[in-house]
Write an enzyme that holds these catalytic residues in place. Structure first.
Site, short mmCIF file in Angstrom:
data_model
loop_
_atom_site.label_atom_id
_atom_site.label_comp_id
_atom_site.label_asym_id
_atom_site.label_seq_id
_atom_site.Cartn_x
_atom_site.Cartn_y
_atom_site.Cartn_z
CD GLN A 30 -2.74 0.93 2.61
OE1 GLN A 30 -2.38 1.43 3.67
NE2 GLN A 30 -3.85 0.21 2.50
CG HIS A 57 -3.37 -3.80 3.34
ND1 HIS A 57 -4.41 -3.34 2.56
CD2 HIS A 57 -3.93 -4.12 4.54
CE1 HIS A 57 -5.53 -3.36 3.26
NE2 HIS A 57 -5.26 -3.84 4.47
CG PHE A 107 -2.37 -3.31 10.72
CD1 PHE A 107 -3.42 -3.71 9.90
CD2 PHE A 107 -1.14 -3.04 10.13
CE1 PHE A 107 -3.24 -3.84 8.52
CE2 PHE A 107 -0.95 -3.15 8.77
CZ PHE A 107 -2.01 -3.57 7.96
CG HIS A 110 -7.57 -7.22 10.84
ND1 HIS A 110 -8.92 -7.55 10.88
CD2 HIS A 110 -7.28 -7.02 9.51
CE1 HIS A 110 -9.41 -7.54 9.66
NE2 HIS A 110 -8.44 -7.23 8.81
CD GLU A 111 -3.82 -7.67 7.42
OE1 GLU A 111 -3.58 -8.50 6.53
OE2 GLU A 111 -4.79 -6.88 7.37
CE LYS A 114 -10.94 -10.49 6.27
NZ LYS A 114 -11.43 -9.15 5.83
CG HIS A 115 -5.93 -12.04 5.76
ND1 HIS A 115 -6.88 -12.27 4.77
CD2 HIS A 115 -6.08 -10.74 6.14
CE1 HIS A 115 -7.56 -11.16 4.55
NE2 HIS A 115 -7.10 -10.22 5.37
#
EC number: 4.6.1.19
Length: 222
Positions: A30, A57, A107, A110-111, A114-115
């Site tokens: 990003q 990102h 952050f 979350h990454e 989620k991923h």
């Protein structure tokens, strides 16, 4: 000893039961100038303003069909102790500009949750974040674009020139996402590079992400 081996085998089966099969990763970089230009506000991390460079990102597992798995293991929580040796690199290369100003933990949590949890069959938590850092270094996109005369100077550049420059560096066509600034100029926002399931090699994208860009886009300052 046999009991210990049995426990390890059970743990491996447990991880595999949550891990989802996937076909490739999107490695997403990003441009911070475009992030900040498209919002009413952006906030620098507590460590200070990031360098004027592409930031990571995410590293996102995907299917060839166009879908993706997410939140695959609710019991696999982000643990900063597991990546303590990577922390300074994460702060520099994988920053967040979300508000309010923060240390990046939310952050990265979350990454991972989620991923990253959807790639545990291939990468543990440390390997996952380390792979992202290595991929950014390997691509070195800002250096390549700058050498081609494409600079973050608020000027407009041909999309085909940006695409061709990145393709020459990584060997494969990128996916490019643009957003619009307050003057509705189309600007370079995110670059998607496709990576194999080991997160070590760039590959041809099985499916391109959707990203609308004008034929000429602005490369904003940061």
């Amino acid at each position: 000893m046999k009991f210990f081996i049995f426990i390890l085998a059970l743990q491996q089966l447990y991880v595999q039961s949550f891990a989802q099969d996937f076909d490739f990763f999107y490695f997403v970089l990003q441009w911070p100038g475009a992030y900040c230009d498209s919002r009413h506000s952006c906030c620098y991390p507590q460590t200070g303003k990031p360098a004027a460079d592409f930031g990571i990102h995410g590293l996102w597992p995907n299917y060839k069909t166009g879908g993706w798995p997410q939140n695959c293991n609710p019991d696999s929580r982000f643990d900063d102790l597991r990546v303590s040796d990577l922390m300074s690199d994460l702060q520099r290369e994988w920053p967040t500009l979300s508000c309010p100003s923060n240390d990046g933990m939310k952050f990265w949590t979350h990454e991972w949750e989620k991923h990253g949890t959807c790639a545990e069959s291939e990468l543990d938590q440390h390997d996952y974040f380390e792979a992202g850092l290595k991929l950014k270094q390997k691509a070195n996109l800002l250096h390549a674009l700058t050498n081609a005369g494409i600079k973050p100077d608020d000027k407009f550049y041909e999309m085909k020139d940006i695409e061709n420059t990145i393709k020459q560096v990584v060997g494969f066509a990128p996916g490019i996402e643009c957003n619009k600034d307050s003057s509705h100029n189309s600007q370079l926002y995110q670059i998607y590079l496709c990576v194999d399931t080991s997160a070590s090699k760039f590959i041809n994208c099985p499916v391109m992400p959707h990203g609308r860009c004008d034929s000429r886009v602005q490369f904003p300052k940061f």
